[in-house]
Design a protein around this motif. Structure first.
Motif, PDB file in Angstrom:
ATOM      1  N   ARG A   9       1.929   3.641   1.743  1.00 15.10           N
ATOM      2  CA  ARG A   9       1.070   2.464   1.754  1.00 15.10           C
ATOM      3  C   ARG A   9      -0.391   2.837   2.041  1.00 15.10           C
ATOM      4  N   TRP A  10      -0.627   3.852   2.905  1.00 14.43           N
ATOM      5  CA  TRP A  10      -2.002   4.206   3.238  1.00 14.43           C
ATOM      6  C   TRP A  10      -2.745   4.730   2.019  1.00 14.43           C
ATOM      7  N   GLN A  11      -2.029   5.458   1.149  1.00 12.61           N
ATOM      8  CA  GLN A  11      -2.664   5.940  -0.082  1.00 12.61           C
ATOM      9  C   GLN A  11      -2.990   4.778  -1.014  1.00 12.61           C
ATOM     10  N   ALA A  12      -2.068   3.809  -1.081  1.00 11.78           N
ATOM     11  CA  ALA A  12      -2.319   2.636  -1.916  1.00 11.78           C
ATOM     12  C   ALA A  12      -3.544   1.880  -1.420  1.00 11.78           C
ATOM     13  N   LEU A  13      -3.624   1.666  -0.111  1.00  9.91           N
ATOM     14  CA  LEU A  13      -4.767   0.946   0.450  1.00  9.91           C
ATOM     15  C   LEU A  13      -6.064   1.725   0.257  1.00  9.91           C
ATOM     16  N   ALA A  14      -5.984   3.062   0.321  1.00 12.33           N
ATOM     17  CA  ALA A  14      -7.179   3.887   0.091  1.00 12.33           C
ATOM     18  C   ALA A  14      -7.674   3.728  -1.347  1.00 12.33           C
ATOM     19  N   ILE A  16      -7.042   1.129  -3.357  1.00 14.17           N
ATOM     20  CA  ILE A  16      -7.530  -0.243  -3.510  1.00 14.17           C
ATOM     21  C   ILE A  16      -8.937  -0.375  -2.934  1.00 14.17           C
ATOM     22  N   SER A  17      -9.161   0.220  -1.775  1.00 13.80           N
ATOM     23  CA  SER A  17     -10.489   0.178  -1.152  1.00 13.80           C
ATOM     24  C   SER A  17     -11.525   0.882  -2.014  1.00 13.80           C
ATOM     25  N   ALA A  18     -11.145   2.045  -2.561  1.00 14.08           N
ATOM     26  CA  ALA A  18     -12.074   2.788  -3.415  1.00 14.08           C
ATOM     27  C   ALA A  18     -12.435   1.994  -4.660  1.00 14.08           C
ATOM     28  N   LEU A  19     -11.414   1.388  -5.292  1.00  9.19           N
ATOM     29  CA  LEU A  19     -11.659   0.597  -6.498  1.00  9.19           C
ATOM     30  C   LEU A  19     -12.562  -0.592  -6.195  1.00  9.19           C
ATOM     31  N   SER A  20     -12.295  -1.273  -5.096  1.00 10.93           N
ATOM     32  CA  SER A  20     -13.094  -2.439  -4.726  1.00 10.93           C
ATOM     33  C   SER A  20     -14.544  -2.053  -4.470  1.00 10.93           C
ATOM     34  N   LEU A  21     -14.753  -0.946  -3.779  1.00  8.06           N
ATOM     35  CA  LEU A  21     -16.110  -0.490  -3.485  1.00  8.06           C
ATOM     36  C   LEU A  21     -16.852  -0.078  -4.752  1.00  8.06           C
ATOM     37  N   ILE A  22     -16.150   0.642  -5.628  1.00  9.58           N
ATOM     38  CA  ILE A  22     -16.785   1.095  -6.876  1.00  9.58           C
ATOM     39  C   ILE A  22     -17.227  -0.089  -7.716  1.00  9.58           C
ATOM     40  N   VAL A 241      -9.022   4.700 -14.183  1.00 12.08           N
ATOM     41  CA  VAL A 241      -7.903   5.586 -13.852  1.00 12.08           C
ATOM     42  C   VAL A 241      -7.234   5.107 -12.564  1.00 12.08           C
ATOM     43  N   ILE A 242      -8.048   4.734 -11.557  1.00 10.74           N
ATOM     44  CA  ILE A 242      -7.495   4.194 -10.307  1.00 10.74           C
ATOM     45  C   ILE A 242      -6.733   2.902 -10.586  1.00 10.74           C
ATOM     46  N   TRP A 243      -7.334   2.023 -11.399  1.00  8.60           N
ATOM     47  CA  TRP A 243      -6.707   0.733 -11.684  1.00  8.60           C
ATOM     48  C   TRP A 243      -5.354   0.901 -12.351  1.00  8.60           C
ATOM     49  N   PHE A 244      -5.277   1.753 -13.389  1.00  4.66           N
ATOM     50  CA  PHE A 244      -4.012   1.925 -14.086  1.00  4.66           C
ATOM     51  C   PHE A 244      -2.989   2.657 -13.217  1.00  4.66           C
ATOM     52  N   THR A 245      -3.458   3.503 -12.305  1.00  5.92           N
ATOM     53  CA  THR A 245      -2.546   4.124 -11.346  1.00  5.92           C
ATOM     54  C   THR A 245      -1.942   3.060 -10.433  1.00  5.92           C
ATOM     55  N   LEU A 246      -2.770   2.132  -9.983  1.00 10.15           N
ATOM     56  CA  LEU A 246      -2.293   1.074  -9.099  1.00 10.15           C
ATOM     57  C   LEU A 246      -1.283   0.167  -9.783  1.00 10.15           C
ATOM     58  N   SER A 248       0.560   0.702 -12.298  1.00 10.78           N
ATOM     59  CA  SER A 248       1.780   1.377 -12.739  1.00 10.78           C
ATOM     60  C   SER A 248       2.698   1.741 -11.583  1.00 10.78           C
ATOM     61  N   ARG A 249       2.145   1.790 -10.354  1.00 11.57           N
ATOM     62  CA  ARG A 249       2.937   2.274  -9.228  1.00 11.57           C
ATOM     63  C   ARG A 249       3.038   1.290  -8.065  1.00 11.57           C
ATOM     64  N   LEU A 250       2.373   0.141  -8.176  1.00 13.44           N
ATOM     65  CA  LEU A 250       2.435  -0.855  -7.114  1.00 13.44           C
ATOM     66  C   LEU A 250       2.866  -2.201  -7.673  1.00 13.44           C
ATOM     67  N   SER A 251       3.261  -3.089  -6.787  1.00 13.11           N
ATOM     68  CA  SER A 251       3.551  -4.453  -7.199  1.00 13.11           C
ATOM     69  C   SER A 251       2.267  -5.122  -7.678  1.00 13.11           C
ATOM     70  N   ALA A 252       2.404  -6.124  -8.529  1.00 14.86           N
ATOM     71  CA  ALA A 252       1.231  -6.783  -9.110  1.00 14.86           C
ATOM     72  C   ALA A 252       0.351  -7.409  -8.033  1.00 14.86           C
ATOM     73  N   GLY A 253       0.988  -8.019  -7.024  1.00 15.92           N
ATOM     74  CA  GLY A 253       0.218  -8.687  -5.977  1.00 15.92           C
ATOM     75  C   GLY A 253      -0.638  -7.722  -5.190  1.00 15.92           C
ATOM     76  N   LEU A 254      -0.081  -6.552  -4.818  1.00 18.63           N
ATOM     77  CA  LEU A 254      -0.838  -5.576  -4.047  1.00 18.63           C
ATOM     78  C   LEU A 254      -1.930  -4.943  -4.894  1.00 18.63           C
ATOM     79  N   ALA A 255      -1.617  -4.609  -6.152  1.00 19.48           N
ATOM     80  CA  ALA A 255      -2.611  -4.001  -7.032  1.00 19.48           C
ATOM     81  C   ALA A 255      -3.788  -4.934  -7.277  1.00 19.48           C
ATOM     82  N   SER A 256      -3.527  -6.244  -7.369  1.00 21.77           N
ATOM     83  CA  SER A 256      -4.586  -7.202  -7.673  1.00 21.77           C
ATOM     84  C   SER A 256      -5.585  -7.368  -6.530  1.00 21.77           C
TER      85      SER A 256
END
Length: 310
Positions: A9-14, A16-22, A241-246, A248-256
Motif C-alpha cells: 500500500r505504501w508504494q501505491a500511495l507514493a 498516487i502522491s507523485a502523480l497528483s503532484l506532477i 506510465v504511473i497512471w497506467f501502472t496504477l 492496472s494494479r490497483l482497484s479503480a477507487g484507489l487509482a482514481s
C-alpha cells in the motif's frame, strides 16, 4: 490485499502522491507558459512533443503500439483526439491564459459530472443515488463560480473551463462506447495505445488551429522552455506510465485518487507560486466542485467493488 493490488500500500500511495503532484503542479507550469506564448501555439507544442515522447517511451518499455488496431479503429482515434485532446486542452489553455490556473483546474475536472450525465443518456448506465447527489453539489458549485464570474466580468473564461470539461467528458464516453461495442472478433481496445495515438491526432488538430488563428509569436524565455520541457517530460510520459501502472494494479477507487487530488493541488500550488486567491463566492464554488469530484470517485469505486463481488 485485493486481487489487483499487487504491491504494498505504501508504494501505491507514493505513486498516487507523485502523480497528483506532477499533474497538480502542471497547472502552474501551464500558467507560466501562456505568459510567454499564445494558448494554441503552446498547446500544439505541448501535445506534439508529448505524444512523440510518450510513443517513444512505450516503445522503449516494450509495449506494442497497436498501430494496425488504431488504423482499423481510426474513427474512434480521430474523435477522441479531437474532443479529449484538441478541444479540451485548447479550451483549457485559453482559459488559463485569460484567468487563474486554479479555477481552470477545477472547472476542467467537471468532466466527471459530464461523464455521469452522458453515461445515463447515451450508454444507458444505471447511476447510484449518491452520484446524483454529488452531481447536484457540483452544479451548485458551478453556479457559485458563474455568479462570481458575472460580478467580475469573467463569464467567458468560466465558459471556456466548462467547455473543456464537457469535451473531455465526450472523449471519455466515446472511449467507453468503443470498448463496449467493438467489432466481432476484434481484440479489446488497448487504452494505453489509444492514449498515445489520440494525443498525436489531437496535437495535429491544435497545430492547424495555431497556424490559422492569428497569434503573437512565442517568447522563448527560460521560464517558457522549462514549462515546455515539464509538459513533454514529467507531465506526459512519466505521469501516464504511473497512471497506467496504477489502473492496472490497483482497484479503480484507489487509482482514481490521483485524479481527484489533482485539481486541489492545482489550487494550492497556484496560490503558493502565483499568488492566486479566489474570492469568497468563487472559493465556495470551487470547494463544492472538489467535494463533488471526491464524492463521484468514491461512489464509482464503491459501485465497481459491488459489481466485482457479484
Amino acid at each position: 490485499m485485493t486481487e489487483k493490488e499487487q504491491f504494498p500500500r505504501w508504494q501505491a500511495l507514493a505513486l498516487i502522491s507523485a502523480l497528483s503532484l506532477i499533474w497538480g503542479y502542471n497547472w502552474v507550469m501551464m500558467k507560466v507558459a501562456v505568459h510567454d506564448a499564445p494558448p494554441f501555439a503552446f498547446a500544439s507544442l505541448r501535445f506534439l512533443g508529448g505524444a512523440i515522447v510518450l510513443l517513444a517511451t512505450f516503445k522503449l518499455m516494450g509495449r506494442d503500439l497497436k498501430l494496425r488496431q488504431m488504423l482499423r479503429r481510426w474513427p474512434t482515434v480521430l474523435m477522441v483526439g479531437f474532443f479529449q485532446t484538441a478541444c479540451c486542452f485548447g479550451f483549457i489553455t485559453w482559459a488559463i491564459s485569460t484567468g487563474t490556473a486554479g479555477r481552470a483546474a477545477v472547472l476542467n475536472y467537471t468532466m466527471s459530472v459530464w461523464v455521469l450525465l452522458f453515461s445515463v443518456a447515451f450508454l444507458k448506465e444505471k447511476v447510484p443515488a449518491a452520484q446524483w447527489v454529488a452531481a447536484a453539489v457540483a452544479v451548485v458549485g458551478i453556479g457559485c463560480i458563474v455568479f462570481a464570474g458575472g460580478k467580475t466580468g469573467d463569464l467567458f473564461n468560466v465558459g471556456l473551463g466548462l467547455a473543456a470539461g464537457l469535451t473531455w467528458g465526450i472523449g471519455v464516453i466515446i472511449t467507453k462506447r468503443a470498448m463496449k461495442h467493438g467489432s466481432p472478433g476484434e481484440p479489446p481496445l488497448d487504452t494505453m495505445a489509444l492514449t498515445a495515438w489520440q494525443m498525436l491526432v489531437g496535437a495535429i488538430f491544435l497545430t492547424v488551429v495555431a497556424l490559422l488563428v492569428p497569434e503573437p509569436p512565442i517568447n522563448w524565455t527560460p521560464a517558457f522552455i522549462a514549462a515546455i520541457l515539464y509538459n513533454i517530460g514529467p507531465a506526459t510520459p512519466l505521469a501516464y506510465v504511473i497512471w497506467f501502472t496504477l489502473i492496472s494494479r490497483l482497484s479503480a477507487g484507489l487509482a482514481s485518487l490521483g485524479i481527484m487530488l489533482t485539481p486541489l493541488l492545482g489550487i494550492v500550488l497556484s496560490g503558493l507560486q502565483l499568488g492566486e486567491r479566489p474570492g469568497l463566492v468563487e472559493g465556495v464554488g470551487m470547494g463544492l466542485i472538489l467535494l463533488a469530484i471526491a464524492g463521484l470517485g468514491w461512489a464509482s469505486g464503491r459501485q465497481a467493488r459491488k459489481l466485482r463481488a457479484n
